[in-house]
Design a protein around this motif. Structure first.
Motif, PDB file in Angstrom:
ATOM      1  N   ASP A   1       0.828  -1.191   0.030  1.00  0.00           N
ATOM      2  CA  ASP A   1       0.051   0.007   0.016  1.00  0.00           C
ATOM      3  C   ASP A   1       0.686   1.363   0.065  1.00  0.00           C
ATOM      4  O   ASP A   1       0.771   2.318  -0.624  1.00  0.00           O
ATOM      5  N   VAL A   2       1.558   1.482   0.810  1.00  0.00           N
ATOM      6  CA  VAL A   2       2.819   2.384   1.221  1.00  0.00           C
ATOM      7  C   VAL A   2       3.864   2.770   0.155  1.00  0.00           C
ATOM      8  O   VAL A   2       4.230   3.989   0.145  1.00  0.00           O
ATOM      9  N   CYS A   3       4.029   1.584  -0.726  1.00  0.00           N
ATOM     10  CA  CYS A   3       4.897   1.859  -1.602  1.00  0.00           C
ATOM     11  C   CYS A   3       4.724   2.936  -2.637  1.00  0.00           C
ATOM     12  O   CYS A   3       3.926   2.964  -3.521  1.00  0.00           O
ATOM     13  N   PRO A   4       5.735   4.291  -2.716  1.00  0.00           N
ATOM     14  CA  PRO A   4       5.380   5.415  -3.493  1.00  0.00           C
ATOM     15  C   PRO A   4       5.627   5.277  -5.046  1.00  0.00           C
ATOM     16  O   PRO A   4       5.356   5.979  -5.659  1.00  0.00           O
ATOM     17  N   THR A   5       6.501   4.154  -5.259  1.00  0.00           N
ATOM     18  CA  THR A   5       6.890   3.990  -6.710  1.00  0.00           C
ATOM     19  C   THR A   5       6.097   3.117  -7.470  1.00  0.00           C
ATOM     20  O   THR A   5       6.163   2.963  -8.732  1.00  0.00           O
ATOM     21  N   GLY A   6       5.500   2.260  -6.720  1.00  0.00           N
ATOM     22  CA  GLY A   6       4.834   1.157  -7.374  1.00  0.00           C
ATOM     23  C   GLY A   6       5.708  -0.137  -7.684  1.00  0.00           C
ATOM     24  O   GLY A   6       5.554  -1.113  -8.171  1.00  0.00           O
ATOM     25  N   SER A   7       6.877  -0.068  -6.996  1.00  0.00           N
ATOM     26  CA  SER A   7       7.835  -1.105  -7.104  1.00  0.00           C
ATOM     27  C   SER A   7       7.339  -2.354  -6.443  1.00  0.00           C
ATOM     28  O   SER A   7       7.545  -3.504  -7.038  1.00  0.00           O
ATOM     29  N   LEU A   8       6.874  -2.289  -5.211  1.00  0.00           N
ATOM     30  CA  LEU A   8       6.195  -3.430  -4.668  1.00  0.00           C
ATOM     31  C   LEU A   8       4.827  -3.815  -5.497  1.00  0.00           C
ATOM     32  O   LEU A   8       3.885  -2.997  -5.596  1.00  0.00           O
ATOM     33  N   PHE A   9       4.696  -4.909  -5.791  1.00  0.00           N
ATOM     34  CA  PHE A   9       3.506  -5.215  -6.327  1.00  0.00           C
ATOM     35  C   PHE A   9       3.044  -6.671  -6.053  1.00  0.00           C
ATOM     36  O   PHE A   9       3.588  -7.480  -5.253  1.00  0.00           O
ATOM     37  N   ARG A  10       1.491  -6.835  -6.197  1.00  0.00           N
ATOM     38  CA  ARG A  10       0.853  -8.123  -6.078  1.00  0.00           C
ATOM     39  C   ARG A  10       1.237  -8.974  -7.538  1.00  0.00           C
ATOM     40  O   ARG A  10       0.762  -8.529  -8.231  1.00  0.00           O
TER      41      ARG A  10
ATOM     42  N   HIS B   1      10.950   8.034  -9.933  1.00  0.00           N
ATOM     43  CA  HIS B   1      10.162   7.033  -9.799  1.00  0.00           C
ATOM     44  C   HIS B   1       8.864   7.064  -8.904  1.00  0.00           C
ATOM     45  O   HIS B   1       7.814   6.560  -8.767  1.00  0.00           O
ATOM     46  N   MET B   2       9.368   8.221  -8.132  1.00  0.00           N
ATOM     47  CA  MET B   2       8.075   8.816  -7.214  1.00  0.00           C
ATOM     48  C   MET B   2       6.936   9.151  -8.012  1.00  0.00           C
ATOM     49  O   MET B   2       5.909   9.167  -7.481  1.00  0.00           O
ATOM     50  N   LEU B   3       7.281   9.690  -9.180  1.00  0.00           N
ATOM     51  CA  LEU B   3       6.117  10.186  -9.885  1.00  0.00           C
ATOM     52  C   LEU B   3       5.641   9.410 -11.011  1.00  0.00           C
ATOM     53  O   LEU B   3       4.854   9.834 -12.118  1.00  0.00           O
ATOM     54  N   ARG B   4       6.120   8.104 -11.198  1.00  0.00           N
ATOM     55  CA  ARG B   4       5.513   7.153 -12.275  1.00  0.00           C
ATOM     56  C   ARG B   4       4.125   6.618 -11.892  1.00  0.00           C
ATOM     57  O   ARG B   4       3.460   6.213 -12.719  1.00  0.00           O
ATOM     58  N   VAL B   5       3.658   6.862 -10.820  1.00  0.00           N
ATOM     59  CA  VAL B   5       2.388   6.513 -10.401  1.00  0.00           C
ATOM     60  C   VAL B   5       1.580   7.332  -9.666  1.00  0.00           C
ATOM     61  O   VAL B   5       2.289   8.335  -9.170  1.00  0.00           O
TER      62      VAL B   5
ATOM     63  N   ASN C   1       3.633   8.915  -1.846  1.00  0.00           N
ATOM     64  CA  ASN C   1       3.476   9.232  -3.189  1.00  0.00           C
ATOM     65  C   ASN C   1       2.786  10.354  -3.447  1.00  0.00           C
ATOM     66  O   ASN C   1       2.756  11.385  -4.107  1.00  0.00           O
ATOM     67  N   VAL C   2       1.501  10.510  -2.475  1.00  0.00           N
ATOM     68  CA  VAL C   2       0.671  11.812  -2.295  1.00  0.00           C
ATOM     69  C   VAL C   2       1.560  13.205  -2.252  1.00  0.00           C
ATOM     70  O   VAL C   2       1.644  14.017  -2.775  1.00  0.00           O
ATOM     71  N   GLY C   3       2.478  12.956  -1.219  1.00  0.00           N
ATOM     72  CA  GLY C   3       3.104  14.051  -0.825  1.00  0.00           C
ATOM     73  C   GLY C   3       4.205  14.461  -1.862  1.00  0.00           C
ATOM     74  O   GLY C   3       4.555  15.715  -2.014  1.00  0.00           O
ATOM     75  N   SER C   4       4.678  13.365  -2.562  1.00  0.00           N
ATOM     76  CA  SER C   4       5.744  13.712  -3.785  1.00  0.00           C
ATOM     77  C   SER C   4       4.783  14.663  -4.757  1.00  0.00           C
ATOM     78  O   SER C   4       5.435  15.820  -5.240  1.00  0.00           O
ATOM     79  N   TRP C   5       3.639  14.276  -4.999  1.00  0.00           N
ATOM     80  CA  TRP C   5       2.986  15.005  -5.864  1.00  0.00           C
ATOM     81  C   TRP C   5       2.612  16.594  -5.265  1.00  0.00           C
ATOM     82  O   TRP C   5       2.820  17.540  -6.023  1.00  0.00           O
ATOM     83  N   VAL C   6       2.249  16.528  -4.029  1.00  0.00           N
ATOM     84  CA  VAL C   6       1.949  17.836  -3.402  1.00  0.00           C
ATOM     85  C   VAL C   6       3.211  18.683  -3.418  1.00  0.00           C
ATOM     86  O   VAL C   6       2.947  19.958  -3.840  1.00  0.00           O
TER      87      VAL C   6
END
Lengths: 297, 322
Positions: free
Chosen positions: A117-126, B97-101, B109-114
């Motif tokens: 859930d918290v992974c900001p890059t989407g590196s962790l995946f199901r 990579h923070m901004l690829r999703v 991730n939200v914080g990076s966009w903010v």
């Protein structure tokens, strides 16, 4: 926004798994039955060998036969050893001599996984198998999953970089954890640890089947009166929606260094976002009001 | 930590005075891997966010000097913030990579966009102000920064709260408010240092109110946290907490009593409040490490939960879940 949807309306299945549609495979996992573990550490070794995990030092801990200590970026199977004076049987039979507990710990591949859930890059995946994996070509080492995991499974690898990393990288810097041997699953093989386990303490298979097997095993140990026998992470109703890799323990979880009631903290996220918006609104209103009301001086 | 052991040595003791069961006293969850950049960013990000609001509000009030100073201060903090965050990454070259999703389940991730939006807006506004060009665009950029700023100043509370670290997660009700109040205090205080007292009234009020609110909220959180919150009185977190209280209170008092007349007092008071708010961020940061390291903070509340409400994490023979 599959994950968000899963957060707002949790389903019984693993978050993000449904996205696979036709590609989806049967959910697989581990049932680690500690009542037959003999502490040989073959799982630790097989895991290291197969996954090319670097050496992380030889340390003598003095904690029974455990010189590994904990799951980390460089240890994806960890055998815990507990020496206790406790009768073998719940009714006190079996004496109070040494009872030696051994347990091979591993990533739980949670149904609702906080790291994912918290992974900001989407590196962790199901994965299509319902497991949770770090994509090493995406991970930028932000470290958010490390304190997010209620089991302390993930960690950042601080060792010297591998040859495939850029020259300026001072250390590997990414997070690593058990992949449930994603590559072996793709090839139709069972994970290295389960393959190497000589006593079938580590059992691999479809999760549903493992749960049935575990229930039967628990019933047997219960009937035989084993002291402290309990399943851990079997039930889909626990705080993380059930583990993909669950256990049969012979004492309470904390004795093995496991949390007795783990929860995925992102389940509180909708309330936390609402609360934050209120705080942000108050900050906006408060500062504006203080600037407009009252003198310039 | 890899390989090397960091055993505490002494076993944890429960509230009842008995030795808590643990695995050789080892932590259950991992320490955060974040380093000094993160608490520093909590401060600069808060300063940036609240400064954008202060700047716009001062503009509306017709206080050009304060509006400009707050705009520049906020933009400077917005430039420093991403640099700090990138430097903390294990693989800094992959920061994008923070901004690829776009991922609402990830506060980072939200914080990076903010930060991307509000930092981009505030630096654009500051650059146009400096150049004296494109007034309409500058107005839009200022507005965007003022709206995104409060989110930038408070989302970090959610970022910390959405972890398994007991003192952070249990503090989830207060943390965004504490960080918001602290951000207001530091933005007001920083502006007081660079604007003549003649024009600094709004900044002074914001600074003093921010310090008062932050202190009260911090107190409320500690009271509600109970045992889990005791890390705020121990070790590094305890020292930072004390320093934060002392400096912020002294600075606010100085600003309130003498900041109106004396430039020197305004600078000293502003600096003290800023230092205090930086220490507050460090206190919260360090408290998380102390909370993660001692297994009793993880085990005891969970064990209590199991005993009071029963949970399904464990299944005993006979199908009974305990």
């Amino acid at each position: 926004m599959n994950l968000l949807q899963d957060l707002l309306e949790p389903t019984a299945g693993p978050d993000g798994w449904d996205a696979y549609g036709e590609e989806q495979k049967e959910r697989v996992g581990f049932f680690t039955d500690t009542s037959v573990c003999i502490g040989c550490k073959a799982c630790e070794v097989a895991c290291k060998e197969w996954n090319l995990i670097p050496d992380d030092g030889h340390v003598w801990t003095g904690n029974s036969y455990d010189n590994t200590g904990e799951l980390s970026a460089n240890t994806w199977r960890h055998v815990a050893f507990i020496e206790q004076e406790k009768p073998l049987h719940a009714n006190g039979d079996g004496g109070t001599g040494l009872r030696w507990l051994m347990e091979s710990d591993v990533c739980k591949h949670c149904t609702h996984a906080a790291c994912l859930d918290v992974c900001p890059t989407g590196s962790l995946f199901r994965t299509e198998f319902g497991t949770v994996v770090v994509q090493q070509d995406i991970c930028n080492g932000c470290g958010y999953c490390v304190p997010a995991c209620p089991f302390g499974v993930l960690d950042k690898r601080h060792l010297a970089p591998a040859p495939d990393l850029p020259a300026f990288a001072k250390e590997d810097g990414r997070v690593w954890k058990c992949t449930l041997c994603y590559d072996r699953l793709k090839g139709g093989d069972e994970p290295a640890c389960a393959k190497a386990c000589p006593t079938k303490s580590i059992q691999f298979g479809p999760l549903e089947e493992l749960r049935e097997r575990a229930d039967a095993r628990l019933a047997k140990l219960g009937a035989e009166g084993w002291n402290g026998a309990q399943l851990y992470g079997r039930d889909p109703d626990d705080g993380v929606g059930g583990f993909g890799a669950f256990f049969l323990l012979l004492d309470d979880p904390e004795v093995y260094g496991l949390p007795p009631d783990p929860v995925v903290t992102t389940r509180d996220l909708p309330q936390m976002w609402t609360n934050m918006l209120a705080a942000a609104g108050a900050l906006l209103a408060g500062v504006t009001a203080l600037a407009l009301i009252g003198g310039r001086r | 930590m890899t390989g090397a052991f960091h055993l505490d040595g002494k076993p944890s003791v429960t509230a009842e005075g008995t030795e808590m069961r643990s695995y050789y006293g080892r932590p259950i969850i991992k320490d955060p891997v974040w380093t000094w950049e993160i608490p520093t960013y909590l401060f600069t990000g808060g300063l940036a966010g609240a400064s954008a609001v202060l700047s716009s509000a001062a503009k509306v009030a017709g206080n050009e000097k304060l509006a400009r100073t707050a705009l520049y201060l906020g933009a400077a903090a917005d430039v420093v913030s991403p640099a700090l965050l990138i430097s903390d990454l294990g693989r800094p070259e992959r920061f994008h990579h923070m901004l690829r999703v776009v991922k609402l389940t990830s506060p980072m991730n939200v914080g990076s966009w903010v930060l991307f939006v509000s930092g981009g807006a505030s630096t654009t506004a500051a650059a146009l102000q400096l150049l004296g060009r494109l007034k309409p665009l500058r107005a839009v950029a200022s507005l965007v920064a003022a709206v995104a700023g409060p989110v930038l100043a408070t989302y970090t509370g959610v970022l910390f709260a959405d972890t398994a670290v007991p003192v952070w997660h249990e503090g989830r009700h207060e943390l965004p408010w504490i960080f918001g109040a602290s951000a207001a205090a530091s933005a007001g205080a920083a502006a007081c240092m660079f604007v003549s007292p003649r024009d600094a009234g709004p900044a002074r009020r914001v600074a003093v109110a921010g310090v008062l609110a932050e202190g009260a909220l911090m107190q409320a959180m500690e009271l509600r946290l109970g045992t889990v919150g005791e890390v705020y009185h121990e070790g590094a977190a305890g020292r930072f907490s004390l320093a934060a209280k002392g400096m912020a209170t002294a600075g606010a008092a100085l600003l309130a009593r003498r900041g109106r007349k004396s430039r020197t007092a305004a600078i000293a008071g502003g600096a003290l409040v800023c230092a205090g708010e930086l220490c507050l961020r460090w206190a919260v940061f360090k408290a998380g490490f102390q909370s993660a390291r001692d297994p009793k903070y993880v085990v005891e509340p969970q064990r209590r939960r199991v005993e009071q409400h029963g949970t399904n994490a464990t299944t005993k023979p006979g199908g009974e879940t305990l």
